[in-house]
Design an enzyme around this catalytic site. Structure first.
Site, PDB file in Angstrom:
ATOM      1  N   VAL A 194      -0.704 -10.511   1.144  1.00  0.00           N
ATOM      2  CA  VAL A 194       0.655 -10.860   0.710  1.00  0.00           C
ATOM      3  C   VAL A 194       1.695  -9.884   1.298  1.00  0.00           C
ATOM      4  O   VAL A 194       2.819 -10.277   1.628  1.00  0.00           O
ATOM      5  CB  VAL A 194       0.706 -10.945  -0.838  1.00  0.00           C
ATOM      6  CG1 VAL A 194       0.554  -9.608  -1.501  1.00  0.00           C
ATOM      7  CG2 VAL A 194       1.987 -11.627  -1.296  1.00  0.00           C
ATOM      8  N   ASP A 195       1.310  -8.643   1.469  1.00  0.00           N
ATOM      9  CA  ASP A 195       2.175  -7.619   2.073  1.00  0.00           C
ATOM     10  C   ASP A 195       2.584  -8.040   3.494  1.00  0.00           C
ATOM     11  O   ASP A 195       3.778  -7.991   3.858  1.00  0.00           O
ATOM     12  CB  ASP A 195       1.381  -6.296   2.107  1.00  0.00           C
ATOM     13  CG  ASP A 195       2.245  -5.085   2.346  1.00  0.00           C
ATOM     14  OD1 ASP A 195       3.481  -5.202   2.303  1.00  0.00           O
ATOM     15  OD2 ASP A 195       1.664  -4.000   2.573  1.00  0.00           O
ATOM     16  N   SER A 216      -3.907  -6.438  -6.428  1.00  0.00           N
ATOM     17  CA  SER A 216      -5.232  -5.785  -6.291  1.00  0.00           C
ATOM     18  C   SER A 216      -6.427  -6.731  -6.158  1.00  0.00           C
ATOM     19  O   SER A 216      -7.555  -6.257  -5.992  1.00  0.00           O
ATOM     20  CB  SER A 216      -5.526  -4.811  -7.444  1.00  0.00           C
ATOM     21  OG  SER A 216      -4.795  -3.615  -7.293  1.00  0.00           O
ATOM     22  N   THR A 217      -6.207  -8.058  -6.260  1.00  0.00           N
ATOM     23  CA  THR A 217      -7.385  -8.950  -6.266  1.00  0.00           C
ATOM     24  C   THR A 217      -7.772  -9.463  -4.877  1.00  0.00           C
ATOM     25  O   THR A 217      -8.666 -10.304  -4.756  1.00  0.00           O
ATOM     26  CB  THR A 217      -7.169 -10.165  -7.187  1.00  0.00           C
ATOM     27  OG1 THR A 217      -6.115 -10.980  -6.653  1.00  0.00           O
ATOM     28  CG2 THR A 217      -6.823  -9.739  -8.600  1.00  0.00           C
ATOM     29  N   GLY A 218      -7.095  -8.967  -3.831  1.00  0.00           N
ATOM     30  CA  GLY A 218      -7.447  -9.362  -2.463  1.00  0.00           C
ATOM     31  C   GLY A 218      -8.292  -8.275  -1.823  1.00  0.00           C
ATOM     32  O   GLY A 218      -9.406  -7.998  -2.261  1.00  0.00           O
ATOM     33  N   ASN A 222       0.866  -1.189   0.000  1.00  0.00           N
ATOM     34  CA  ASN A 222       0.000   0.000   0.000  1.00  0.00           C
ATOM     35  C   ASN A 222       0.894   1.228   0.000  1.00  0.00           C
ATOM     36  O   ASN A 222       2.106   1.112   0.185  1.00  0.00           O
ATOM     37  CB  ASN A 222      -0.998  -0.027   1.164  1.00  0.00           C
ATOM     38  CG  ASN A 222      -0.300  -0.105   2.504  1.00  0.00           C
ATOM     39  OD1 ASN A 222       0.573   0.708   2.798  1.00  0.00           O
ATOM     40  ND2 ASN A 222      -0.640  -1.093   3.306  1.00  0.00           N
ATOM     41  N   TYR A 226      -8.161  -5.197  -2.123  1.00  0.00           N
ATOM     42  CA  TYR A 226      -8.511  -4.111  -3.040  1.00  0.00           C
ATOM     43  C   TYR A 226      -9.611  -4.475  -4.043  1.00  0.00           C
ATOM     44  O   TYR A 226     -10.041  -3.623  -4.839  1.00  0.00           O
ATOM     45  CB  TYR A 226      -7.264  -3.586  -3.773  1.00  0.00           C
ATOM     46  CG  TYR A 226      -6.385  -2.692  -2.924  1.00  0.00           C
ATOM     47  CD1 TYR A 226      -6.716  -2.387  -1.605  1.00  0.00           C
ATOM     48  CD2 TYR A 226      -5.211  -2.136  -3.438  1.00  0.00           C
ATOM     49  CE1 TYR A 226      -5.908  -1.578  -0.821  1.00  0.00           C
ATOM     50  CE2 TYR A 226      -4.395  -1.306  -2.663  1.00  0.00           C
ATOM     51  CZ  TYR A 226      -4.751  -1.034  -1.362  1.00  0.00           C
ATOM     52  OH  TYR A 226      -3.938  -0.223  -0.603  1.00  0.00           O
TER      53      TYR A 226
HETATM   54  P1  ADP Z   1      -4.343  -6.076  -2.597  1.00  0.00           P
HETATM   55  O1  ADP Z   1      -4.519  -5.086  -1.477  1.00  0.00           O
HETATM   56  O2  ADP Z   1      -3.450  -5.577  -3.708  1.00  0.00           O
HETATM   57  O3  ADP Z   1      -5.647  -6.642  -3.066  1.00  0.00           O
HETATM   58  P2  ADP Z   1      -3.821  -8.546  -1.106  1.00  0.00           P
HETATM   59  O4  ADP Z   1      -2.568  -8.995  -0.448  1.00  0.00           O
HETATM   60  O5  ADP Z   1      -5.031  -8.374  -0.247  1.00  0.00           O
HETATM   61  O6  ADP Z   1      -3.448  -7.228  -1.926  1.00  0.00           O
HETATM   62  O7  ADP Z   1      -4.197  -9.572  -2.255  1.00  0.00           O
HETATM   63  C1  ADP Z   1      -3.507  -9.693  -3.462  1.00  0.00           C
HETATM   64  C2  ADP Z   1      -3.441 -11.157  -3.840  1.00  0.00           C
HETATM   65  O8  ADP Z   1      -2.419 -11.785  -3.067  1.00  0.00           O
HETATM   66  C3  ADP Z   1      -4.728 -11.931  -3.550  1.00  0.00           C
HETATM   67  O9  ADP Z   1      -5.068 -12.674  -4.710  1.00  0.00           O
HETATM   68  C4  ADP Z   1      -4.350 -12.853  -2.388  1.00  0.00           C
HETATM   69  O10 ADP Z   1      -5.041 -14.100  -2.485  1.00  0.00           O
HETATM   70  C5  ADP Z   1      -2.874 -13.046  -2.645  1.00  0.00           C
HETATM   71  N1  ADP Z   1      -2.027 -13.489  -1.528  1.00  0.00           N
HETATM   72  C6  ADP Z   1      -2.215 -13.394  -0.197  1.00  0.00           C
HETATM   73  N2  ADP Z   1      -1.181 -13.968   0.466  1.00  0.00           N
HETATM   74  C7  ADP Z   1      -0.317 -14.436  -0.478  1.00  0.00           C
HETATM   75  C8  ADP Z   1       0.928 -15.152  -0.462  1.00  0.00           C
HETATM   76  N3  ADP Z   1       1.527 -15.485   0.684  1.00  0.00           N
HETATM   77  N4  ADP Z   1       1.507 -15.467  -1.666  1.00  0.00           N
HETATM   78  C9  ADP Z   1       0.932 -15.114  -2.824  1.00  0.00           C
HETATM   79  N5  ADP Z   1      -0.225 -14.451  -2.910  1.00  0.00           N
HETATM   80  C10 ADP Z   1      -0.844 -14.118  -1.755  1.00  0.00           C
END
Ligand code: ADP
Length: 174
Positions: free
Chosen positions: A34-35, A122-124, A25, A126
């Site tokens: 993932v962050d 962006s697919t989580g 972010n 966001y």
């Molecule tokens: P954003 O805020 O950009 O949507 P998110 O982290 O919420 O970021 O989600 C982005 C993508 O990362 C989603 O598809 C989620 O399922 C995926 N994600 C979450 N944890 C992990 C991980 N450890 N490795 C890879 N992808 C992940």
């Protein structure tokens, strides 16, 4: 181009690559999804570098990207990019998401990266529509690979099965 792209169902923090892309972010201070995983497993080195970038340029704008060390992750670098939050504006959102991928490739190229892993930006939290996000990602990745021969392998790491199935279908039909 297809043979330089791997679609993987898994956890991006567990897959070795020269660079791991983070869906960050604007604050660059870590968050959920993932962050959170990248900062938790990578450790302090990543946060320290993010804080230096914040001190210099005050965070990262949507569509832009910055690069840090990768701490304990199986990578040399983390490239942090800030995806757009879905608000129904397809045109603007699509352009910003595309910029995320292009700017990550630019930093990868400038830093001699030859293998890079992307999450589904962006697919989580966001909430960007998954199919549209995958279309944009694949188009930007293909375009970048054709302009950039120093990148040998791109991993698209799908954490959720829905994204994995979307990417497999799109790659299969392309
Ligand atoms: P954003 O805020 O950009 O949507 P998110 O982290 O919420 O970021 O989600 C982005 C993508 O990362 C989603 O598809 C989620 O399922 C995926 N994600 C979450 N944890 C992990 C991980 N450890 N490795 C890879 N992808 C992940």
């Amino acid at each position: 181009m297809k043979n330089r792209i791997n679609i993987i169902h898994g956890d991006i923090t567990k897959i070795a690559a020269d660079a791991i892309v983070n869906a960050a972010n604007s604050s660059l201070l870590g968050g959920s999804g993932v962050d959170g995983a990248i900062h938790r497993i990578g450790g302090m080195e990543i946060l320290e570098d993010c804080q230096k970038i914040r001190a210099k340029q005050g965070g990262c704008k949507i569509g832009n990207a910055v690069i840090t060390r990768a701490g304990n992750l199986p990578a040399q670098y983390v490239i942090h990019t800030v995806g757009p939050r879905w608000n129904g504006d397809k045109q603007n959102g699509s352009e910003l998401l595309r910029n995320c991928y292009l700017n990550c490739f630019k930093l990868a190229h400038d830093n001699g990266v030859s293998t890079i892993s992307f999450p589904n930006i962006s697919t989580g939290v966001y909430k960007f529509p998954k199919k549209l996000a995958a279309e944009i990602a694949l188009q930007a990745i293909n375009e970048s690979l054709s302009n950039n021969h120093s990148i040998k392998r791109v991993n698209i790491v799908c954490y959720d099965i829905e994204n994995y199935n979307i990417y497999c279908m799109m790659i299969h039909n392309s």
